[in-house]
Design a protein around this motif. Structure first.
Motif, PDB file in Angstrom:
ATOM      1  N   GLY A 395     -12.580   1.320  -6.793  1.00  0.00           N
ATOM      2  CA  GLY A 395     -13.482   0.182  -6.899  1.00  0.00           C
ATOM      3  C   GLY A 395     -13.994  -0.218  -5.533  1.00  0.00           C
ATOM      4  O   GLY A 395     -13.510   0.270  -4.502  1.00  0.00           O
ATOM      5  N   ASP A 397     -13.438  -2.878  -4.052  1.00  0.00           N
ATOM      6  CA  ASP A 397     -12.406  -3.635  -3.352  1.00  0.00           C
ATOM      7  C   ASP A 397     -11.074  -3.448  -4.083  1.00  0.00           C
ATOM      8  O   ASP A 397     -11.018  -2.867  -5.174  1.00  0.00           O
ATOM      9  N   THR A 400     -10.529  -4.980  -7.736  1.00  0.00           N
ATOM     10  CA  THR A 400     -11.218  -4.205  -8.767  1.00  0.00           C
ATOM     11  C   THR A 400     -10.441  -2.941  -9.094  1.00  0.00           C
ATOM     12  O   THR A 400     -10.278  -2.575 -10.267  1.00  0.00           O
ATOM     13  N   ARG A 403      -7.353  -3.789 -11.156  1.00  0.00           N
ATOM     14  CA  ARG A 403      -7.701  -4.134 -12.527  1.00  0.00           C
ATOM     15  C   ARG A 403      -8.042  -2.873 -13.334  1.00  0.00           C
ATOM     16  O   ARG A 403      -7.609  -2.712 -14.475  1.00  0.00           O
ATOM     17  N   LYS A 404      -8.803  -1.981 -12.728  1.00  0.00           N
ATOM     18  CA  LYS A 404      -9.188  -0.748 -13.420  1.00  0.00           C
ATOM     19  C   LYS A 404      -7.976   0.139 -13.696  1.00  0.00           C
ATOM     20  O   LYS A 404      -7.881   0.769 -14.758  1.00  0.00           O
TER      21      LYS A 404
END
Length: 673
Positions: A395, A397, A400, A403-404
């Motif tokens: 991501g 950052d 991100t 979370r992914k």
């Protein structure tokens, strides 16, 4: 560019190397043992050669058979992957003698950096800071103990010849040094064929940060930034990421230059990794630990933040090409995190697991990548390393990417084999992990909070659905099904009725589940759905990164004909979760399928609680079988080298206050008389 490359490995790394070879237009040759005849890497290669029986010692570690396979298929080069012979100088030399290009560093660099003692001395001369520890090779047990006492506990015992956490022992109590040295030597000998050890000062709450280096044969050496590898369990990395939140640009540049100097000091060529131990409170006090002269398991995170294919550059460098970029051209963009999915059961102390992959769904795309060696039907046994795949998220950052990755792990389905995917999701949600406050002891300190034995509603729903499926009427010879023989809840002229199914899991309150034409309601909750696969007596359910196994239990757990149990929660397995001999049982059973490597006791021996009696090894891991209480060894049913199945009885220890008389005792009980 080569025409044909032999990949001297298996599993996910073989598949990953083959993928790049295909993109480069290079013909790939896979090798396989009898256990891997139907493996994914065999199917994806352009051609494949059998190299021996299932044992790695008789197949993947046989240099002669690998060279024969290369000759038969016209291979010009060999890619070793990682593990097996990847850091074996004799293999690199044998390839060269056979006229093959070894896609890796020169044999001399492998030999030098493969000896941790010589490696430390070499890089120290080059100006790279090293961890304080013992000096000299071939130290005896007594010399190691003396060095440890001089350094002061805690200390870390490390095999000189290998890596990957194999044979490493953290010792905080001087009284345990002798036993830990023996265990470390045994594991090192089994993993690397060399039991030479060194001892280093242990740094409490350290961070493990490594630098990726890339060198060509024309004198150019660059670093590709760092990877944070501090999330470990038993010295094995479980989560890796790039870049590290700990380093600022100044420290990153300094560590990168130190890694480049370490690579230059041994004449390195190809892709390699220089590992550092870093005090979290003072990143500038980093110290060299070792250099891995191969591709690393965690290389994908570097690929994602640099945009470089490391396997491609390994191949290009091996062909003699110069690097097409310099240090100033290397930039790190975004953030990448990798999770290692392994065949192990966190609820049972992370013991290795096995089974058949019944169904497989691995996420890819939209910033998610899965490197895997799995396919449906793959048999997972105890012969090889337990790592099955790697799920990597990228991501712009770190939040991100985190979370992914959590979402991708929830979407990872490996049905039929217990994995650590659910545990990894919990770990990625740990407050300190989210905040980037990492150290190598975090997982061990908080492991109990990361392993949840609660039974989710979806599990009960799946069991109820399976129960209903088992009661669906069978068509007669003419194909007709009596609708009134169904228990679906269907009724004429009205809504379907809810059919109750009562479920019971040991250690939990009974739960009533209502089923109606595909809808499932657990207790008073909302209807839920679950993906289920089973054969009428057994079902394997995947939900949210966790695999649950159901068995029809019948009267064994109660008289209720609707009773089921979840594997891992029944009384026998619950005892094993705390280690063999837990819950006061006298019978010690194998916690996993494997091989008995050490037997320390005999029938009739007096033992104390916690005393080591046996060692079982599987998937390159050792599990100590200890006495559950003070008592007398009544039975030892195995010898060193014995192959054992999960739950096989290994030994029996009778407590001192028991009325049972061990076999061979001179005394007799009243019953005997």
């Amino acid at each position: 560019m080569f025409d044909t490359v032999l990949v001297a490995n298996r599993g996910e790394i073989a598949v990953r190397v083959i993928r790049t070879l295909r993109r480069l237009g290079v013909r790939s040759v896979a090798v396989f043992s009898d256990a891997d005849a139907d493996a994914r890497h065999v199917a994806e290669a352009d051609t494949a050669v059998r190299i021996g029986p299932p044992s790695a010692a008789d197949s993947y570690l046989r240099i002669d058979r690998l060279l024969e396979a290369a000759a038969r298929t016209g291979a010009q080069a060999v890619h070793p992957g990682y593990g097996f012979l990847a850091e074996n100088a004799a293999f690199a030399r044998a390839c060269e003698d056979a006229g093959l290009v070894f896609i890796g560093p020169p044999a001399g660099a492998i030999e030098l950096m493969g000896d941790k003692i010589r490696a430390k001395e070499t890089v120290k001369v080059a100006g790279v800071p090293v961890v304080p520890g013992s000096s000299g090779s071939g130290l005896s047990d007594e010399q190691l103990i003396a060095a440890a006492r001089e350094i002061g506990t805690p200390v870390l015992l490390k095999p000189s010849a290998g890596g990957g956490g194999k044979g490493m022992r953290l010792v905080r109590d001087e009284a345990l040094l002798a036993d830990e040295i023996a265990a470390a030597r045994r594991e090192a000998r089994g993993s690397f064929g060399d039991d030479t050890l060194l001892v280093e000062r242990w740094i409490d709450r350290p961070r493990h940060i490594e630098i990726q280096v890339l060198a060509d044969a024309h004198g150019t050496v660059v670093h590709l930034g760092e990877r944070e590898c501090s999330l470990q369990r038993r010295h094995q990395k479980v989560i890796e990421e790039a870049p590290s939140v700990l380093l600022d640009e100044v420290t990153r540049a300094a560590m990168g230059e130190a890694a480049v100097q370490a690579a230059r000091s041994c004449g390195y060529v190809g892709a390699g990794t220089v590992e550092f131990i870093v005090p979290g409170a003072d990143p500038s006090a980093y110290c060299f630990m070792e250099m891995n002269t191969r591709l690393q398991v965690e290389h994908p995170v570097t690929e994602l933040v640099t945009g470089l294919d490391l396997v491609e550059w390994q191949v290009r460098v091996a062909c003699g090409e110069p690097l097409a970029f310099g240090q100033d051209d290397v930039t790190l963009t975004g953030h990448a995190i990798e999770a290692r999915v392994c065949a192990e059961d966190p609820a049972r102390g992370f013991l290795p697991s096995g089974g058949t992959v019944l169904a497989l769904d691995e996420p890819n795309g939209d910033g998610v990548r899965t490197d895997s060696g799995l396919s449906e039907g793959t048999e997972i046994g105890s012969l090889y390393d337990p790592m099955l795949s790697k799920v990597i998220a990228y991501g712009p950052d770190r939040p991100t990417a985190l979370r992914k990755l959590r979402a991708a792990l929830a979407d990872t389905v490996i049905l039929g084999v217990q994995t650590n995917a659910g545990f990894l999701r919990e770990l990625l949600g740990h407050p300190d992990v989210v905040a980037g406050a990492l150290d190598t002891g975090l997982v061990e300190r908080d492991v109990d909070t990361l392993v949840d034995d609660a039974v989710p509603d979806e599990v009960y729903a799946a069991a109820a659905l399976l129960r209903q499926a088992a009661r669906v009427p069978v068509p007669d010879a003419g194909g007709w099904v009596d609708p009134f023989g169904s228990v679906s809840g269907w009724r004429l002229g009205g809504d379907a009725a809810w059919t109750p199914v009562d479920l019971r899991v040991p250690g939990h309150e009974p739960v009533r589940v209502l089923v109606r034409e595909g809808e499932v309601r657990v207790g008073d909750g909302e209807p839920v759905a679950a993906w289920v696969r089973g054969d009428g007596t057994r079902v394997v359910l995947h939900h949210d990164g966790v695999t649950h196994v159901f068995h029809r239990a019948g009267d064994w757990l109660g008289r209720d004909a609707h009773t089921w149990h979840v594997a891992g929660y029944d009384p026998v397995e619950a005892a094993l979760r705390g280690g063999a001999g837990a819950a006061g049982t006298d019978t010690l059973t194998a916690p996993m399928p494997g091989t008995v490597t050490v037997v320390k006791a005999s029938a009739g021996d007096e033992v104390t609680a916690g005393q080591s009696l046996l060692v079982v090894e599987a998937m390159k891991m050792e599990h100590v079988i200890a006495a559950p209480h003070d008592g007398t060894v009544a039975e030892i049913n195995v010898t060193p080298g014995s192959t054992v199945a999960m739950d096989q009885v290994l030994a029996v220890v009778i407590p001192h206050d028991s009325d049972v008389v061990p076999h061979g005792s001179d005394s007799e009980s009243e019953a005997d008389r």
